[in-house]
Design a protein around this motif. Structure first.
Motif, PDB file in Angstrom:
ATOM      1  N   VAL A   1       0.828  -1.211   0.000  1.00  0.00           N
ATOM      2  CA  VAL A   1       0.000   0.000   0.000  1.00  0.00           C
ATOM      3  C   VAL A   1       0.861   1.259   0.000  1.00  0.00           C
ATOM      4  N   TYR A   2       1.846   1.322   0.899  1.00  0.00           N
ATOM      5  CA  TYR A   2       2.575   2.572   1.072  1.00  0.00           C
ATOM      6  C   TYR A   2       3.750   2.727   0.121  1.00  0.00           C
ATOM      7  N   SER A   3       4.280   1.633  -0.371  1.00  0.00           N
ATOM      8  CA  SER A   3       5.288   1.783  -1.416  1.00  0.00           C
ATOM      9  C   SER A   3       4.647   2.347  -2.675  1.00  0.00           C
ATOM     10  N   LEU A   4       3.451   1.863  -3.012  1.00  0.00           N
ATOM     11  CA  LEU A   4       2.757   2.352  -4.204  1.00  0.00           C
ATOM     12  C   LEU A   4       2.210   3.760  -4.010  1.00  0.00           C
ATOM     13  N   ASN A   5       1.578   4.031  -2.867  1.00  0.00           N
ATOM     14  CA  ASN A   5       0.993   5.354  -2.659  1.00  0.00           C
ATOM     15  C   ASN A   5       2.052   6.447  -2.519  1.00  0.00           C
ATOM     16  N   THR A   6       3.231   6.073  -2.052  1.00  0.00           N
ATOM     17  CA  THR A   6       4.300   7.060  -1.933  1.00  0.00           C
ATOM     18  C   THR A   6       5.051   7.254  -3.251  1.00  0.00           C
ATOM     19  N   TRP A   7       5.298   6.149  -3.966  1.00  0.00           N
ATOM     20  CA  TRP A   7       6.228   6.214  -5.091  1.00  0.00           C
ATOM     21  C   TRP A   7       5.604   6.062  -6.472  1.00  0.00           C
ATOM     22  N   LEU A   8       4.337   5.684  -6.578  1.00  0.00           N
ATOM     23  CA  LEU A   8       3.755   5.493  -7.914  1.00  0.00           C
ATOM     24  C   LEU A   8       3.822   6.757  -8.775  1.00  0.00           C
ATOM     25  N   PRO A   9       3.483   7.957  -8.238  1.00  0.00           N
ATOM     26  CA  PRO A   9       3.622   9.153  -9.081  1.00  0.00           C
ATOM     27  C   PRO A   9       5.049   9.361  -9.596  1.00  0.00           C
ATOM     28  N   GLU A  10       6.035   9.148  -8.738  1.00  0.00           N
ATOM     29  CA  GLU A  10       7.430   9.315  -9.159  1.00  0.00           C
ATOM     30  C   GLU A  10       7.822   8.252 -10.189  1.00  0.00           C
ATOM     31  N   LEU A  11       7.363   7.014  -9.995  1.00  0.00           N
ATOM     32  CA  LEU A  11       7.655   5.961 -10.967  1.00  0.00           C
ATOM     33  C   LEU A  11       7.066   6.294 -12.331  1.00  0.00           C
ATOM     34  N   MET A  12       5.860   6.828 -12.316  1.00  0.00           N
ATOM     35  CA  MET A  12       5.219   7.173 -13.587  1.00  0.00           C
ATOM     36  C   MET A  12       5.882   8.390 -14.245  1.00  0.00           C
TER      37      MET A  12
ATOM     38  N   ALA B   1       2.463  -7.445 -11.980  1.00  0.00           N
ATOM     39  CA  ALA B   1       3.340  -8.000 -13.012  1.00  0.00           C
ATOM     40  C   ALA B   1       2.954  -7.498 -14.402  1.00  0.00           C
ATOM     41  N   VAL B   2       1.664  -7.299 -14.636  1.00  0.00           N
ATOM     42  CA  VAL B   2       1.185  -6.811 -15.935  1.00  0.00           C
ATOM     43  C   VAL B   2       1.736  -5.416 -16.235  1.00  0.00           C
ATOM     44  N   LEU B   3       2.002  -4.624 -15.194  1.00  0.00           N
ATOM     45  CA  LEU B   3       2.517  -3.271 -15.395  1.00  0.00           C
ATOM     46  C   LEU B   3       3.905  -3.252 -16.026  1.00  0.00           C
ATOM     47  N   THR B   4       4.572  -4.395 -16.062  1.00  0.00           N
ATOM     48  CA  THR B   4       5.890  -4.454 -16.697  1.00  0.00           C
ATOM     49  C   THR B   4       5.785  -4.547 -18.216  1.00  0.00           C
ATOM     50  N   LEU B   5       4.573  -4.792 -18.728  1.00  0.00           N
ATOM     51  CA  LEU B   5       4.385  -4.953 -20.165  1.00  0.00           C
ATOM     52  C   LEU B   5       4.198  -3.605 -20.841  1.00  0.00           C
ATOM     53  N   ASP B   6       4.497  -3.553 -22.132  1.00  0.00           N
ATOM     54  CA  ASP B   6       4.299  -2.334 -22.924  1.00  0.00           C
ATOM     55  C   ASP B   6       2.848  -2.311 -23.382  1.00  0.00           C
ATOM     56  N   LEU B   7       2.018  -1.560 -22.665  1.00  0.00           N
ATOM     57  CA  LEU B   7       0.574  -1.591 -22.888  1.00  0.00           C
ATOM     58  C   LEU B   7       0.062  -0.214 -23.297  1.00  0.00           C
ATOM     59  N   PRO B   8      -1.075  -0.177 -24.018  1.00  0.00           N
ATOM     60  CA  PRO B   8      -1.732   1.108 -24.265  1.00  0.00           C
ATOM     61  C   PRO B   8      -2.129   1.765 -22.947  1.00  0.00           C
ATOM     62  N   LEU B   9      -2.253   3.079 -22.950  1.00  0.00           N
ATOM     63  CA  LEU B   9      -2.532   3.808 -21.719  1.00  0.00           C
ATOM     64  C   LEU B   9      -3.800   3.320 -21.030  1.00  0.00           C
ATOM     65  N   ALA B  10      -4.865   3.097 -21.783  1.00  0.00           N
ATOM     66  CA  ALA B  10      -6.133   2.675 -21.180  1.00  0.00           C
ATOM     67  C   ALA B  10      -5.987   1.339 -20.462  1.00  0.00           C
ATOM     68  N   VAL B  11      -5.256   0.406 -21.089  1.00  0.00           N
ATOM     69  CA  VAL B  11      -5.042  -0.913 -20.471  1.00  0.00           C
ATOM     70  C   VAL B  11      -4.167  -0.778 -19.232  1.00  0.00           C
TER      71      VAL B  11
ATOM     72  N   GLY C   1      18.719   3.203  -5.793  1.00  0.00           N
ATOM     73  CA  GLY C   1      19.729   2.237  -6.229  1.00  0.00           C
ATOM     74  C   GLY C   1      19.770   2.032  -7.726  1.00  0.00           C
ATOM     75  N   GLY C   2      18.907   2.739  -8.445  1.00  0.00           N
ATOM     76  CA  GLY C   2      18.939   2.651  -9.903  1.00  0.00           C
ATOM     77  C   GLY C   2      18.284   1.416 -10.475  1.00  0.00           C
ATOM     78  N   PHE C   3      17.435   0.735  -9.716  1.00  0.00           N
ATOM     79  CA  PHE C   3      16.756  -0.445 -10.231  1.00  0.00           C
ATOM     80  C   PHE C   3      15.796  -0.046 -11.354  1.00  0.00           C
ATOM     81  N   ALA C   4      15.671  -0.919 -12.342  1.00  0.00           N
ATOM     82  CA  ALA C   4      14.749  -0.677 -13.447  1.00  0.00           C
ATOM     83  C   ALA C   4      13.309  -0.730 -12.952  1.00  0.00           C
ATOM     84  N   LEU C   5      12.400  -0.039 -13.637  1.00  0.00           N
ATOM     85  CA  LEU C   5      10.988  -0.028 -13.240  1.00  0.00           C
ATOM     86  C   LEU C   5      10.424  -1.439 -13.181  1.00  0.00           C
TER      87      LEU C   5
END
Length: 442
Positions: free
Chosen positions: A272-283, A336-346, A406-410
């Motif tokens: 919950v908190y890793s995503l809520n804190t870092w999802l905007p920065e990851l995107m 895991a699906v978020l690692t795929l190259d998907l259209p924005l809506a998907v 640490g420079g880990f890939a998305l």
């Protein structure tokens, strides 16, 4: 003399339940707002050292964790206190405490003071999260307890939605300080209403042997006095009373499930908190602009609300254990699906499912725990879930800061989170059947 016909009592019960659910939900909306608003402004801190000083990814992760350390401490304290002095007093105190904390945080000019006030604010947030579930479980009608708890705890992702939505529209206008001042509004809105409209738990009064008070509140609210005997009094001369609070929670009846439930909650809150804190920065790092990255946070928490409400109805019918484990597993697949190259809506749809499998699952966990324990340890049980679980909440922002710094890939970051969701599903399956003796035992 009060009308005691069944129809009159039912009307009072409905009116009381409506007030309690509404007030408790709004309280947790601000609770969720408090904990997630930081995620909406962390990119500002990272890019503008004139706000509170230099903030690196590791410092940002630490600042995000300070509030959650406070939540941990506040929840554990409130669990024992709430089972001793009552749910109502703790909740009113928590509303005032975290409102003042948010207001003071908006005035800070250094990372040190910002972190200290985030910790202090977290104390009130933890007390509220820990106590609300116990109160709702004791007022909700039988057969709908998971649903009502899900409705109320959906206030947390709704607060996250509110934080993300307001940040998109207002952050450029009012700045991060204005965003934090919004979190202080319960002091002048929610607290006065709750003081007059939120009663003490009838079941808790009975469990403490305060039967006259329980009957008086029962007449006023229409809530039936439960048949459970006071746990402070032995059933016979040879039997010892069951202990309330954490002393009873860690007795032989509940020790193993308590440890598993705590670890399960901690795993959920890492997500919950890793995503809520870092999802905007990851995107942002994935190439989206500031408003686009905040939109993902909005969708994440929207999925959490919808998932929790749908899942709670299934949990009331088939039991929460299978539903929680299934939601964890679905969350793992969606991450895991978020690692795929998907259209924005998907991609947005996948993020909504991630919300259901993370924040939505955590909402279901609170219902699971609140209904797992008996009255005399229920407050402590929910507090343990919210408090010990916050070790995961503390770890979430730190984990994100470590991986990003640490420079880990998305994709690698998302795979780490997916594995954690699978681990949560396994832990849920290990929880044993609830222990429900008919009377206190030695």
């Amino acid at each position: 003399m009060a009308n005691t016909t069944p129809a009159a009592l039912d009307a009072r019960h409905l009116r009381t339940l409506t007030w309690i659910v509404a007030l408790a939900t709004v309280g947790l909306v601000f609770d969720g707002y408090d904990l997630v608003v930081y995620g909406t402004v962390v990119s500002t801190f990272l890019r503008d050292p004139t706000q509170i000083g230099l903030v690196t990814p590791s410092i940002a992760g630490a600042l995000g964790s300070y509030a959650l350390v406070g939540v941990l401490v506040g929840a554990l304290l409130a669990g024992s206190v709430g089972d001793t002095i009552g749910r109502r007093k703790v909740m009113l105190f928590a509303y005032a405490w975290f409102s003042i904390g948010m207001g003071l945080t908006a005035l800070t000019t250094s990372t040190t003071l910002f972190g200290l006030l985030r910790f202090a604010t977290g104390l009130g947030v933890g007390a509220l999260v820990a106590t609300t579930g116990a109160l709702i479980a004791e007022y909700a009608p039988k057969g709908k307890k998971n649903l009502f708890i899900a409705i109320v705890y959906s206030g947390i992702p709704l607060g996250s939605l509110l934080a993300a939505g307001l940040a998109i529209g207002l952050l450029p206008l009012i700045g991060w300080r204005g965003m934090f001042l919004i979190g202080a509004l319960p002091m002048v809105t929610l607290l006065p209403l709750a003081y007059f409209k939120m009663p003490e738990s009838v079941a808790w009064l009975v469990s403490r042997g305060r039967l006259d008070e329980a009957r008086a509140i029962s007449l006023r609210t229409g809530v039936a006095v439960p048949s459970e005997e006071p746990t402070a009094v032995a059933i016979d001369q040879s039997a010892a009373p069951e202990k309330a609070g954490f002393a009873g929670l860690f007795g032989s009846s509940y020790l193993f499930p308590t440890l598993i439930l705590g670890c399960m909650s901690a795993t959920g809150l890492v997500l919950v908190y890793s995503l809520n804190t870092w999802l905007p920065e990851l995107m942002l790092r994935a190439g989206f602009n500031a408003k686009g990255s905040l939109s993902f946070l909005l969708v994440l928490n929207g999925g959490a609300v919808i998932g929790a409400l749908l899942g709670s109805k299934v949990a009331d019918r088939f039991g929460p254990k299978r539903v929680v484990s299934t939601c964890f597993a679905i969350g793992a697949v969606a991450i895991a699906v978020l690692t795929l190259d998907l259209p924005l809506a998907v991609r947005l749809a996948a993020v909504a499912v991630v919300g259901m499998g993370t924040s939505g699952t955590q909402t279901l966990i609170y219902g699971f725990v609140a209904n797992y324990y008996r009255t005399h340890v229920r407050g402590a049980g929910v507090a343990w879930c919210a408090g010990f679980g916050r070790l995961g909440g503390v770890g979430g922002p730190l984990l994100g800061g470590f991986l990003i710094g640490g420079g880990f890939a998305l994709n690698a970051i998302f795979y780490v989170l997916a594995v954690l969701a699978i681990f949560g599903a396994v832990l849920t399956l290990v929880v044993p059947k609830a222990h429900r003796p008919s009377a206190p035992s030695a």
